[in-house]
Write an enzyme that holds these catalytic residues in place. Structure first.
Site, PDB file in Angstrom:
ATOM      1  N   ASP A 132      40.935  43.577  39.282  1.00 38.70           N
ATOM      2  CA  ASP A 132      40.354  43.520  40.629  1.00 38.70           C
ATOM      3  C   ASP A 132      41.272  42.744  41.595  1.00 38.70           C
ATOM      4  O   ASP A 132      40.919  41.636  42.009  1.00 38.70           O
ATOM      5  CB  ASP A 132      38.976  42.848  40.535  1.00 38.70           C
ATOM      6  CG  ASP A 132      38.161  42.949  41.801  1.00 38.70           C
ATOM      7  OD1 ASP A 132      38.507  43.716  42.694  1.00 38.70           O
ATOM      8  OD2 ASP A 132      37.145  42.221  41.884  1.00 38.70           O
ATOM      9  N   GLU A 170      39.272  41.721  50.966  1.00 41.58           N
ATOM     10  CA  GLU A 170      38.171  42.576  50.502  1.00 41.58           C
ATOM     11  C   GLU A 170      37.023  41.736  49.965  1.00 41.58           C
ATOM     12  O   GLU A 170      35.844  42.057  50.169  1.00 41.58           O
ATOM     13  CB  GLU A 170      38.672  43.533  49.417  1.00 41.58           C
ATOM     14  CG  GLU A 170      37.653  44.598  48.986  1.00 41.58           C
ATOM     15  CD  GLU A 170      36.829  44.189  47.772  1.00 41.58           C
ATOM     16  OE1 GLU A 170      35.909  44.937  47.412  1.00 41.58           O
ATOM     17  OE2 GLU A 170      37.085  43.123  47.191  1.00 41.58           O
ATOM     18  N   GLU A 171      37.371  40.649  49.289  1.00 39.84           N
ATOM     19  CA  GLU A 171      36.358  39.831  48.632  1.00 39.84           C
ATOM     20  C   GLU A 171      35.594  38.959  49.636  1.00 39.84           C
ATOM     21  O   GLU A 171      36.125  38.568  50.672  1.00 39.84           O
ATOM     22  CB  GLU A 171      37.019  38.921  47.587  1.00 39.84           C
ATOM     23  CG  GLU A 171      37.814  39.648  46.515  1.00 39.84           C
ATOM     24  CD  GLU A 171      36.936  40.376  45.498  1.00 39.84           C
ATOM     25  OE1 GLU A 171      35.709  40.440  45.709  1.00 39.84           O
ATOM     26  OE2 GLU A 171      37.485  40.860  44.504  1.00 39.84           O
ATOM     27  N   ASP A 208      40.401  50.853  42.824  1.00 39.96           N
ATOM     28  CA  ASP A 208      39.789  49.548  42.583  1.00 39.96           C
ATOM     29  C   ASP A 208      39.255  49.485  41.147  1.00 39.96           C
ATOM     30  O   ASP A 208      38.791  50.485  40.598  1.00 39.96           O
ATOM     31  CB  ASP A 208      38.649  49.291  43.570  1.00 39.96           C
ATOM     32  CG  ASP A 208      38.384  47.798  43.785  1.00 39.96           C
ATOM     33  OD1 ASP A 208      38.959  46.978  43.057  1.00 39.96           O
ATOM     34  OD2 ASP A 208      37.592  47.463  44.687  1.00 39.96           O
ATOM     35  N   HIS A 293      34.770  39.715  38.272  1.00 39.77           N
ATOM     36  CA  HIS A 293      34.448  38.481  38.988  1.00 39.77           C
ATOM     37  C   HIS A 293      34.261  37.281  38.053  1.00 39.77           C
ATOM     38  O   HIS A 293      33.505  36.359  38.364  1.00 39.77           O
ATOM     39  CB  HIS A 293      33.232  38.664  39.893  1.00 39.77           C
ATOM     40  CG  HIS A 293      33.550  39.418  41.146  1.00 39.77           C
ATOM     41  ND1 HIS A 293      32.686  39.486  42.221  1.00 39.77           N
ATOM     42  CD2 HIS A 293      34.633  40.154  41.499  1.00 39.77           C
ATOM     43  CE1 HIS A 293      33.228  40.218  43.184  1.00 39.77           C
ATOM     44  NE2 HIS A 293      34.414  40.643  42.768  1.00 39.77           N
TER      45      HIS A 293
END
Length: 326
Positions: A132, A170-171, A208, A293
């Protein structure tokens, strides 16, 4: 990334000639995968340079940004192929920078966009974000090198360009929301809306969460289902020509009726483009990896065979879409 269920109006997809068997077999001549390995001592390995935290505005982010730009500058030393642009902006006190790299095709009015984000989560501390999405960025860098000579030879005759976009931000910093996520994508979309650049996107392919063992990607949108099927067919053809790369029949894509494949929409960098009716092919697994994550999303938890498969598949898809002679 949050799962939503929406439906968008279908639009016309590009029609092109399938890649010939001879051209497909000649992919090996492009030396694909030279920059993708798990060797920490190989300075030519893109993952060595991406193996760091990349929070927007941080030292690691700047180092990776410079590495990406230097990569394309180096390719241009053989003759200009790439136009390199930084899209810099500040939001919520953070410095963001998208990197947009496009082929210098004078006559190309439309373009194929291949994109991924290069930033990482701010927490947990030390988060590397290999799946990621450092793997996706590495694949884009490797393909750009592999195709550089082909593109340089055919720039004057290409009627469609190629763009690689490396999105920042993006996060989410706190909690995913419409205002705390996809900072770079929202900014570039707004910028391109004002300049009419948005209308030049023929297809927007977003990578992704690639590079793990669970890689099945469904067809998410009816307007790009034909593009999805084209990729699924290419994957099966590659199995015949490159069994050592593809190895198993555990396919990433599955050609079938759209209704059976529809899994909804995962919020990601494509959302503002999708809402503007840009055709989107979202290449993200329907099942997120277990390391998603978490601090374990590092290069000890990637699958190198999966990475090589995606690399060959994306290269073949780009060549076919742009109708590049191999």
């Amino acid at each position: 990334m949050i799962l939503l269920y929406l439906l968008f109006v279908c639009c016309v997809v590009k029609c092109y000639e399938p890649l010939s068997a001879q051209s497909l077999a000649r992919l090996s001549s492009l030396n694909l995968g030279c920059g993708l390995s798990l060797d920490p001592d190989d300075s030519n390995n893109h993952f060595v340079h991406l193996n760091k935290t990349r929070v927007p505005g941080s030292k690691g982010s700047l180092e990776v940004r410079e590495y990406i730009k230097d990569h394309f500058d180096e390719l241009n030393k053989e003759g200009e192929v790439w136009l390199i642009e930084e899209d810099n902006f500040v939001e919520k006190g953070y410095n963001f920078s998208n990197i947009v790299v496009q082929t210098a095709c004078a006559d190309a009015r439309d373009k194929l966009v291949v994109a991924a984000h290069y930033d990482t989560l701010i927490k947990p501390e030390g988060f590397i974000g290999a799946i990621d999405s450092a793997v996706s960025c590495g694949i884009m860098l490797d393909i750009s090198r592999a195709l550089n000579g082909l593109l340089r030879s055919h720039l004057d005759e290409m009627d469609m360009g190629l763009a690689f976009i490396f999105f920042d931000g993006e996060e989410a910093f706190e909690k995913w929301s419409a205002t705390d996520s996809i900072y770079g994508a929202r900014h570039l979309h707004s910028k391109w809306m004002k300049s009419a650049e948005l209308a030049t996107i023929d297809l927007f392919v977003l990578l992704d969460l690639l590079g793990g063992e669970l890689n099945y990607v469904p067809s998410y949108f009816p307007q790009t289902h034909e593009n999805y099927n084209d990729m699924a067919i290419l994957e099966r053809r590659l199995l015949n020509d490159f069994p050592e790369i593809m190895k198993s029949q555990n396919f990433f894509a599955n050609p079938s009726d759209y209704e059976r494949e529809y899994f909804g929409i995962i919020e990601d960098d494509h959302i503002p483009f999708l809402r503007s009716r840009v055709p989107v092919l979202h290449l993200i697994p329907s099942r997120f990896p277990e390391t998603w994550h978490t601090i374990n999303d590092d290069f000890l938890h990637v699958d190198i065979n999966s990475i090589k498969r995606w690399n060959y598949l994306m290269a073949a898809f780009i060549i076919e879409y742009l109708e590049l002679p191999v």
